[in-house]
Design a protein around this motif. Structure first.
Motif, PDB file in Angstrom:
ATOM      1  N   ASN A 255       7.814   0.767 -23.500  1.00  0.00           N
ATOM      2  CA  ASN A 255       7.358   1.874 -24.341  1.00  0.00           C
ATOM      3  C   ASN A 255       8.552   2.637 -24.899  1.00  0.00           C
ATOM      4  O   ASN A 255       9.553   2.829 -24.213  1.00  0.00           O
ATOM      5  CB  ASN A 255       6.471   2.828 -23.547  1.00  0.00           C
ATOM      6  N   TRP A 304       9.913   4.872 -20.480  1.00  0.00           N
ATOM      7  CA  TRP A 304      10.006   4.594 -19.052  1.00  0.00           C
ATOM      8  C   TRP A 304      11.099   3.566 -18.846  1.00  0.00           C
ATOM      9  O   TRP A 304      10.844   2.364 -18.833  1.00  0.00           O
ATOM     10  CB  TRP A 304       8.676   4.085 -18.499  1.00  0.00           C
ATOM     11  N   VAL A 354       4.690   2.213 -13.864  1.00  0.00           N
ATOM     12  CA  VAL A 354       5.654   2.163 -14.961  1.00  0.00           C
ATOM     13  C   VAL A 354       6.755   1.173 -14.569  1.00  0.00           C
ATOM     14  O   VAL A 354       6.886   0.799 -13.397  1.00  0.00           O
ATOM     15  CB  VAL A 354       6.228   3.559 -15.266  1.00  0.00           C
ATOM     16  N   LEU A 374       1.434   5.474 -13.321  1.00  0.00           N
ATOM     17  CA  LEU A 374       1.122   6.161 -14.569  1.00  0.00           C
ATOM     18  C   LEU A 374      -0.277   6.756 -14.531  1.00  0.00           C
ATOM     19  O   LEU A 374      -0.541   7.781 -15.168  1.00  0.00           O
ATOM     20  CB  LEU A 374       1.249   5.180 -15.737  1.00  0.00           C
TER      21      LEU A 374
END
Length: 646
Positions: A255, A304, A354, A374
């Motif tokens: 991400n 992350w 994550v 998460l």
């Protein structure tokens, strides 16, 4: 790194579509055969899938990762969830006018086409020239919904446009429905209506079709301390995560932060900034309303970060690596006969993890892996039942240092270190931007169940921790303007700080390693250049150098990996080209030698350990999602990259 390439996505016969070069804003598009079979064969090689909200989000926030992987020839499919119809030419005079939606959508698509043509090297150097002639187009029915698909001729690059309305994606995620925009000249026969479940299912079926090894998505949980993000960005990231969870398998997800990267230090080198600006200009020639902050050109940050602490050693010295895939934890380990195990899926963590992990070692030699869920923002861990042996069937829940304070979701990822008596201590960025700690009450035993707040502000993820030569733990964290340090006043004792590391100007988290004499070397990136800097203690457990030493390097972004081999500190970086580079001290407690490019094309950050026989290992994840390693017989002499089993 010898990573096999998937056959070109176009290896299955694509429908031959004659798509002429069209001038910017042309209101017609070559008709595409609605039943085209432009889909790749199932394969086992690398394939990146990007899911973004708008047609410029990947260019702005995922570069240089995106352009590097395209330049390397890695097969790629990008899904644009919204039509981006709020901007795009002929904005700004008719922005948001419904009558202009088809033309604005078409132009934003052409901006993406131009940028991808340039990033793959098939486009010309004139941003105002349309590159659509390099592509074929079709209407593609997925899960009963029509989308548009563009395929770059003779290149393994596909673009998929779902065309939901701009600025309404968060509403769809919350339960609303939306009917898609049909762009000017579209091959689609009409609009489709989407619910949240439809968006997830379309994305899932696209994953089934393409079988990606890596999923790139946007920021699923923006840092609330800094600039607000676009609701479409967050919704697209969460839709991607929901689809990935349903897709399952061993998908690796990365991400990227969006608007708030402008609040962080410049972490791209000037040449990379220039390249990124060229790709943005190709897109912007079709969207002159785009308010592109120059700050976005000069930065790329992961939401992350995987970090560099995802490898550890069993009690008998055998290395073991840990990787999060589709939110679950997988591990490979070197077996007694010297071969490596296939990846083992470990106990269900009770929610989506994550990517960031920290590997610690209990006083009795049992490994313990720490992560962040998460789904509920809690720090959790999984431990070996016996040294060198099997693992527990359930995770330990360490809670959240900000429980009940309303900022639990802003807690960061864990770092771990041992007290001198062997007790494990865990450190995280807390919801207020400082550092919090929890630990074992006895070596290898129970956990305190409480968190101590050690202060600090503006801390960036992840932190790092190490025990110095006196036996006391020291903890370090970058802020946007410097590096903070905390320290035990005595081994096993209380913590003091934070204090400032002199004159540090970081553009990455720091990573700590020990000199042979017990002094700490702290490596990190320099803001504005991408060079590696090292701050170091001038005495064990004591004062720091007044100015960091610049080691240069092969540029790139993110924290280095660090370890000590043969008494020499060895550093590894993910370099500007997407490979791994290394440097080492020329002798114990001394300066560093020349950088060596170890080659390969890796996903993000390496991890390094020295096994029980004194052999240095550097691990990295390839674009095919597999773990690779190179073994060093000395700190500067390495064998070839080797792949772990799948």
């Amino acid at each position: 790194m010898a990573i096999g390439r998937r056959q070109l996505l176009s290896s299955i016969a694509l429908t031959a579509l004659a798509v002429p070069v069209l001038a910017k804003g042309t209101a017609t598009r070559a008709a595409a055969a609605a039943g085209s079979t432009a889909a790749p064969a199932a394969g086992s090689g690398p394939l990146f899938m990007q899911v973004v909200a708008h047609e410029d989000d990947d260019i702005l926030f995922m570069n240089p990762d995106l352009s590097n992987s395209l330049a390397n020839g890695t097969p790629s499919v990008t899904v644009f969830v919204t039509a981006g119809n709020g901007t795009g030419d002929p904005c700004p005079t008719v922005c948001w006018d419904p009558a202009g939606e088809p033309l604005r959508t078409w132009n934003r698509q052409m901006g993406a086409i131009n940028a991808y043509s340039r990033m793959t090297g098939v486009g010309d150097t004139d941003p105002s020239t349309d590159e659509v002639g390099h592509w074929t187009a079709e209407a593609w029915t997925v899960a009963g919904k029509q989308v548009e698909r563009y395929v770059l001729k003779d290149r393994p690059v596909h673009l998929v446009f779902m065309n939901l309305h701009d600025a309404q994606l968060a509403g769809v995620l919350g339960g609303a429905t939306d009917t898609t925009v049909v762009p000017v000249g579209s091959p689609m026969t009409g609009p489709s209506t989407f619910t949240a479940a439809d968006v997830v299912e379309v994305l899932r079926q696209i994953m089934v079709t393409y079988q990606p090894t890596v999923l790139r998505a946007q920021d699923d949980l923006p840092d609330s301390r800094y600039s607000a993000d676009h609701g479409d960005h967050v919704a697209a990231a969460r839709f991607a995560g929901l689809a990935a969870a349903k897709y399952g398998g061993q998908l690796i997800q990365v991400n990227y932060r969006d608007y708030n990267i402008g609040d962080g230090p410049v972490n791209l080198d000037p040449a990379t900034v220039g390249d990124k600006g060229v790709f943005v200009s190709e897109y912007a020639s079709h969207d002159h309303s785009g308010n592109y902050s120059q700050s976005w050109y000069a930065r790329m940050y992961y939401r992350w970060s995987r970090g560099t602490s995802w490898a550890g050693l069993n009690q008998d010295g055998r290395p073991q690596v840990f990787v999060v895939r589709s939110g679950a934890l997988y591990t490979n380990w070197r077996q007694a006969d010297g071969t490596w195990s296939a990846p083992l899926r470990m106990a269900d963590p009770g929610g989506w993890l994550v990517p960031a992990l920290a590997v610690g070692t209990n006083a009795d030699g049992r490994l313990q892996v720490f992560g962040r869920r998460l789904t509920d923002h809690r720090i959790v861990s999984l431990a070996q039942l016996t040294p060198n042996g099997a693992w527990a069937s359930s995770w330990t829940d360490h809670g959240n240092p900000n429980a009940g304070l309303g900022n639990e979701d802003q807690v960061g990822v864990p770092a771990v270190a041992n007290d001198q008596d062997g007790r494990l201590e865990v450190f995280v960025k807390n919801g207020g931007g400082g550092v919090s700690r929890t630990g074992q009450t006895a070596p290898g035993g129970a956990w305190s169940g409480t968190w101590a707040d050690h202060g600090g502000s503006d801390v960036q993820d992840p932190v790092t921790a190490i025990r110095n030569g006196t036996g006391a733990i020291e903890v370090f964290a970058s802020t946007r303007t410097g590096i903070l340090g905390w320290w035990q006043s005595a081994p096993n004792g209380t913590f003091a700080g934070p204090g400032q590391i002199p004159n540090a100007q970081p553009a990455s988290p720091p990573k700590a390693a020990l000199d042979q004499d017990g002094r700490i070397e702290l490596a990190y990136r320099e803001a504005g250049t991408g060079a590696v800097l090292v701050s170091y203690q001038t005495q064990v457990g004591g004062a720091w150098s007044q100015s960091p030493a610049s080691l240069g390097g092969h540029l790139g972004v993110g924290e280095p990996a660090a370890t000590t081999a043969g008494g020499q500190v060895v550093l590894f970086e993910r370099n500007r080209g997407g490979g791994v580079s290394t440097t080492a001290q020329t002798a114990p407690n001394s300066g560093y030698g020349a950088w060596q490019d170890l080659g390969g094309t890796v996903l993000d950050y390496p991890s390094a350990v020295v096994d029980g026989a004194g052999v240095l290992h550097v691990f990295a994840i390839g674009t095919d999602g597999r773990v690779y390693f190179r073994a060093g017989t000395t700190p500067t002499t390495f064998g070839d990259w080797q792949a772990l089993p799948v």
